[in-house]
Design a protein around this motif. Structure first.
Motif, PDB file in Angstrom:
ATOM      1  N   THR A   1       5.261  17.678   1.665  1.00  0.00           N
ATOM      2  CA  THR A   1       4.541  18.936   1.709  1.00  0.00           C
ATOM      3  C   THR A   1       3.527  18.885   2.839  1.00  0.00           C
ATOM      4  N   TYR A   2       3.342  19.989   3.499  1.00  0.00           N
ATOM      5  CA  TYR A   2       2.420  20.012   4.642  1.00  0.00           C
ATOM      6  C   TYR A   2       1.067  20.536   4.182  1.00  0.00           C
ATOM      7  N   ALA A   3       0.054  19.722   4.338  1.00  0.00           N
ATOM      8  CA  ALA A   3      -1.301  20.125   3.961  1.00  0.00           C
ATOM      9  C   ALA A   3      -1.829  21.142   4.967  1.00  0.00           C
ATOM     10  N   THR A   4      -2.354  22.250   4.464  1.00  0.00           N
ATOM     11  CA  THR A   4      -2.809  23.325   5.354  1.00  0.00           C
ATOM     12  C   THR A   4      -3.996  22.896   6.202  1.00  0.00           C
ATOM     13  N   ARG A   5      -4.952  22.224   5.603  1.00  0.00           N
ATOM     14  CA  ARG A   5      -6.112  21.718   6.348  1.00  0.00           C
ATOM     15  C   ARG A   5      -6.146  20.196   6.184  1.00  0.00           C
ATOM     16  N   PRO A   6      -5.214  19.479   6.830  1.00  0.00           N
ATOM     17  CA  PRO A   6      -5.095  18.036   6.593  1.00  0.00           C
ATOM     18  C   PRO A   6      -6.187  17.226   7.285  1.00  0.00           C
ATOM     19  N   ARG A   7      -6.614  16.200   6.597  1.00  0.00           N
ATOM     20  CA  ARG A   7      -7.486  15.195   7.202  1.00  0.00           C
ATOM     21  C   ARG A   7      -6.848  13.833   7.043  1.00  0.00           C
ATOM     22  N   HIS A   8      -7.064  12.999   8.047  1.00  0.00           N
ATOM     23  CA  HIS A   8      -6.491  11.653   8.061  1.00  0.00           C
ATOM     24  C   HIS A   8      -7.590  10.692   7.614  1.00  0.00           C
ATOM     25  N   ILE A   9      -7.475  10.231   6.377  1.00  0.00           N
ATOM     26  CA  ILE A   9      -8.436   9.279   5.817  1.00  0.00           C
ATOM     27  C   ILE A   9      -7.729   7.937   5.655  1.00  0.00           C
ATOM     28  N   GLU A  10      -8.343   6.861   6.121  1.00  0.00           N
ATOM     29  CA  GLU A  10      -7.737   5.547   5.959  1.00  0.00           C
ATOM     30  C   GLU A  10      -8.776   4.565   5.420  1.00  0.00           C
ATOM     31  N   VAL A  11      -8.278   3.565   4.730  1.00  0.00           N
ATOM     32  CA  VAL A  11      -9.165   2.582   4.096  1.00  0.00           C
ATOM     33  C   VAL A  11      -8.836   1.189   4.629  1.00  0.00           C
ATOM     34  N   GLN A  12      -9.872   0.493   5.069  1.00  0.00           N
ATOM     35  CA  GLN A  12      -9.715  -0.886   5.535  1.00  0.00           C
ATOM     36  C   GLN A  12      -9.664  -1.807   4.327  1.00  0.00           C
ATOM     37  N   VAL A  13      -8.562  -2.550   4.182  1.00  0.00           N
ATOM     38  CA  VAL A  13      -8.452  -3.510   3.082  1.00  0.00           C
ATOM     39  C   VAL A  13      -8.323  -4.922   3.647  1.00  0.00           C
ATOM     40  N   PHE A  14      -8.673  -5.885   2.817  1.00  0.00           N
ATOM     41  CA  PHE A  14      -8.546  -7.304   3.172  1.00  0.00           C
ATOM     42  C   PHE A  14      -8.164  -8.072   1.920  1.00  0.00           C
ATOM     43  N   ALA A  15      -7.259  -9.009   2.086  1.00  0.00           N
ATOM     44  CA  ALA A  15      -6.864  -9.858   0.967  1.00  0.00           C
ATOM     45  C   ALA A  15      -6.719 -11.290   1.463  1.00  0.00           C
ATOM     46  N   ASP A  16      -6.888 -12.246   0.563  1.00  0.00           N
ATOM     47  CA  ASP A  16      -6.711 -13.651   0.936  1.00  0.00           C
ATOM     48  C   ASP A  16      -5.573 -14.273   0.137  1.00  0.00           C
ATOM     49  N   SER A  17      -5.319 -15.533   0.382  1.00  0.00           N
ATOM     50  CA  SER A  17      -4.215 -16.220  -0.298  1.00  0.00           C
ATOM     51  C   SER A  17      -4.611 -16.745  -1.674  1.00  0.00           C
ATOM     52  N   HIS A  18      -5.811 -16.385  -2.117  1.00  0.00           N
ATOM     53  CA  HIS A  18      -6.299 -16.828  -3.422  1.00  0.00           C
ATOM     54  C   HIS A  18      -6.284 -15.710  -4.453  1.00  0.00           C
ATOM     55  N   GLY A  19      -5.668 -14.587  -4.103  1.00  0.00           N
ATOM     56  CA  GLY A  19      -5.563 -13.484  -5.051  1.00  0.00           C
ATOM     57  C   GLY A  19      -6.683 -12.475  -4.990  1.00  0.00           C
ATOM     58  N   ASN A  20      -7.594 -12.613  -4.021  1.00  0.00           N
ATOM     59  CA  ASN A  20      -8.701 -11.675  -3.892  1.00  0.00           C
ATOM     60  C   ASN A  20      -8.337 -10.539  -2.937  1.00  0.00           C
ATOM     61  N   ALA A  21      -8.775  -9.345  -3.267  1.00  0.00           N
ATOM     62  CA  ALA A  21      -8.561  -8.194  -2.390  1.00  0.00           C
ATOM     63  C   ALA A  21      -9.768  -7.265  -2.484  1.00  0.00           C
ATOM     64  N   VAL A  22     -10.205  -6.781  -1.332  1.00  0.00           N
ATOM     65  CA  VAL A  22     -11.363  -5.879  -1.279  1.00  0.00           C
ATOM     66  C   VAL A  22     -11.076  -4.763  -0.284  1.00  0.00           C
ATOM     67  N   HIS A  23     -11.926  -3.752  -0.328  1.00  0.00           N
ATOM     68  CA  HIS A  23     -11.903  -2.719   0.717  1.00  0.00           C
ATOM     69  C   HIS A  23     -13.226  -2.761   1.470  1.00  0.00           C
ATOM     70  N   LEU A  24     -13.217  -2.299   2.689  1.00  0.00           N
ATOM     71  CA  LEU A  24     -14.436  -2.195   3.481  1.00  0.00           C
ATOM     72  C   LEU A  24     -14.690  -0.722   3.828  1.00  0.00           C
ATOM     73  N   TYR A  25     -14.462   0.128   2.825  1.00  0.00           N
ATOM     74  CA  TYR A  25     -14.728   1.558   2.905  1.00  0.00           C
ATOM     75  C   TYR A  25     -13.707   2.284   3.781  1.00  0.00           C
TER      76      TYR A  25
END
Length: 623
Positions: A201-225
């Motif tokens: 579906t095409y958003a009429t007033r689309p904005r491109h929002i993206e989230v920075q994520v990070f994960a490690d090899s120990h099972g941890n995952a976070v976002h940096l907003y």
């Protein structure tokens, strides 16, 4: 921590990685093509290895050459940067198979997110909201049209293996669907080798929002907003910022946690970006933000996240690749102020933003901001790679403060003779709707005419060029008063892109605040990020230097340094009559037609004002 690192990339991202490695004491190895042999990143690395001809397909995209360079140089790990081989799962596997460390996510994660349709199905299963649409295996035109009608027009056709805006078409009505589908498939096949598509579906007033994520090899995952990357031109990002304007804490929590779930769903390790499309017809709403795709690498716009969190994301990548846990927990990651990044491209806004190539004879940028640049003054912009030459990044306590600072920085950019979008960026950043936060992906397209640079030089530009000409020529104010009852000023003719302009110079005029660079006969004046090239026209008799009946005048004040004729001499059309030195340049005045010198009012060494009759030819005397 790693001891040595090969950077399988070039330009500003290679320089960016080198800076962090130098701080951490990691030895760096650069790889470079023939076109990049003199590039700054090659010089700044501890070691550099040539990997082939200029085309990326023969150098930066050849995994075997990258691996060979890594093994020969003794590098312990490979950082792919972004673009090129950064999201190539086969290359990632080859790196680890060679006994090297891959600074990136597992190949399985890259594959899971590599095809848009499969990725969306996986995200839906993980509870991540996805854009309503069709992702079926039936790729017949009839089925796709029926699904488009079910979704409701407008719809978006997207290549499942696409990226960078390629293989994407908006369709407004059923009658246009077949042609758009054919075009989309053809482009997808050429760009990605896969012509399968999905519908959204095409958003009429689309904005491109993206989230920075990070994960490690120990099972941890976070976002940096989150970041907002809505200011785009033809689906290519132009200006990015963090945090997203108008974002509430409630919506931020929803979208960022969805991003973390997405990373965990694919067993992610390292830096990644979860991209969402938001329908902002009624503002940013948590139930109107949908997963679009995941970029399994560091992003071009990562500096704005670094600015608001005070973190070095390349350092995070290197620590995670070394087996360390994430440097911070979610609760420990700060968020301060506002950051905006503008991409400075070597392109010409006057020609539809076509790339501009060549030597950077003049390249100056502000010193009070963060600049991630691929080039330096004297370098060359080639046709072989992406035309982005620098990123300008600012941070401020508020969005308004950051926008004002970045707009001023873009206006202060000086590049010549290569064309750039600096002025275009400044106008985007100063637009009232941008400043109010009313941004979406159609922002630039809807305002393009007002964002393009003015075609004609302003009065300030003309005055600045003329003042510089006078200053360099050392013309005293008294020179303007040679004629009885003359206006105590004189005019300087200037050419700009084939058009003649005139600047009025008055005694005691204030020096211009605009910077002027002189190159031969050209006076390059920089105003608001735009270079204007003003040239002192060559003074020759004819329509500009004669009264039409054989009178040859001076069109500007100057010194007679050579007289080639005497009264009574017969001359041919175009023959040199005398040489006038003006603005420290020599101008040869020539005969407008065949004739005889009837009068000569000057001699060598005379100073003359403008519009003084110097030579008079009489055509009737010709034998």
């Amino acid at each position: 921590m790693l001891g040595s690192l090969l950077i399988a990339n070039r330009g500003e991202i290679a320089r960016r990685i080198i800076r962090t490695c130098r701080r951490l004491g990691i030895r760096t190895v650069a790889v470079y093509s023939e076109a990049d042999a003199q590039a700054p990143f090659v010089r700044e690395a501890d070691q550099a290895v040539a990997i082939g001809p200029a085309p990326a397909s023969e150098s930066y995209l050849v995994g075997a050459k990258i691996l060979e360079a890594a093994l020969q140089s003794g590098a312990q790990a490979i950082h792919p940067g972004y673009g090129f081989l950064s999201e190539n799962a086969d290359f990632a596997e080859a790196v680890t198979a060679a006994g090297l460390i891959w600074v990136g996510p597992p190949p399985s994660s890259i594959r899971a997110m590599g095809l848009k349709d499969a990725a969306k199905k996986l995200m839906a299963e993980a509870g991540v909201p996805v854009t309503p649409g069709y992702m079926g295996d039936d790729q017949s035109e009839a089925t796709l049209l029926a699904e488009a009608e079910r979704i409701g027009f407008p719809v978006l056709i997207k290549a499942v293996a696409g990226g960078g805006g390629k293989g994407m078409r908006k369709v407004d009505a059923a009658k246009d669907f077949a042609a758009a589908l054919t075009s989309c498939r053809r482009e997808a096949k050429a760009s990605f080798g896969d012509d399968h598509v999905l519908l959204e579906t095409y958003a009429t007033r689309p904005r491109h929002i993206e989230v920075q994520v990070f994960a490690d090899s120990h099972g941890n995952a976070v976002h940096l907003y989150e970041r907002d990357c809505s200011l785009q031109r033809r689906h290519q990002k132009v200006i990015e910022e963090a945090p997203a304007p108008g974002m509430t804490d409630e919506v931020r929590e929803a979208v960022c946690q969805a991003a973390v779930r997405a990373a965990l769903a694919v067993g992610y390790v390292g830096a990644g970006t979860i991209e969402f499309i938001a329908d902002t017809t009624d503002g940013l709403k948590a139930d109107r933000i949908w997963f679009m795709e995941m970029n399994t690498r560091l992003q071009v716009e990562h500096p704005v996240t670094e600015a608001i969190t005070s973190q070095d994301l390349v350092e995070w990548q290197l620590r995670v690749a070394s087996g360390e846990p994430l440097p911070l927990t979610q609760a420990e990651i700060p968020r301060r102020g506002h950051a905006i990044e503008a991409r400075l491209y070597a392109e010409n806004p006057h020609t539809g933003f076509l790339p501009s190539i060549g030597r950077l004879d003049h390249f100056r940028t502000p010193s009070d901001i963060r600049l991630d640049s691929a080039v330096e003054e004297g370098g060359v912009v080639t046709p072989f790679y992406d035309p982005m030459i620098s990123k300008l990044i600012v941070h401020g306590p508020t969005r308004q403060a950051a926008a004002a600072k970045l707009a001023a920085a873009c206006r202060a950019v000086e590049v010549y003779p290569v064309k750039t979008n600096a002025g275009f960026l400044a106008r985007c950043l100063a637009d009232p709707d941008f400043l109010s936060g009313a941004v979406d992906t159609g922002f630039i397209g809807e305002r393009l005419a007002s964002l393009l640079p003015p075609a004609e030089p302003s009065e300030r530009v003309l005055q600045a060029a003329a003042n510089e000409m006078v200053r360099r020529a050392g013309v005293p104010p008294a020179l303007t008063g040679f004629r009885v009852n003359a206006d105590p000023s004189f005019r300087v003719p200037l050419d700009h892109e084939g058009t003649r302009y005139t600047a009025q110079i008055s005694p005691g005029a204030q020096p211009s605040a605009l910077h002027v660079v002189v190159s031969g006969r050209d006076f390059i004046v920089f105003e608001d990020g735009e270079p204007y090239v003003l040239t002192l026209p060559r003074v020759e008799a004819g329509p500009e230097g004669s009264d039409g009946d054989g009178g040859v005048e001076s069109s500007m004040p100057g010194l007679i340094i050579e007289v080639m004729v005497a009264v009574g001499d017969t001359v041919s059309k175009g023959a040199p009559l005398l040489v006038l030195e003006a603005m420290k340049m020599e101008h040869t005045l020539t005969a407008p037609f065949d004739g005889v010198v009837a009068s000569l009012s000057v001699k060598k060494g005379d100073r003359v004002a403008e519009h003084v009759l110097l030579v008079k030819l009489d055509p009737s005397e010709v034998k």
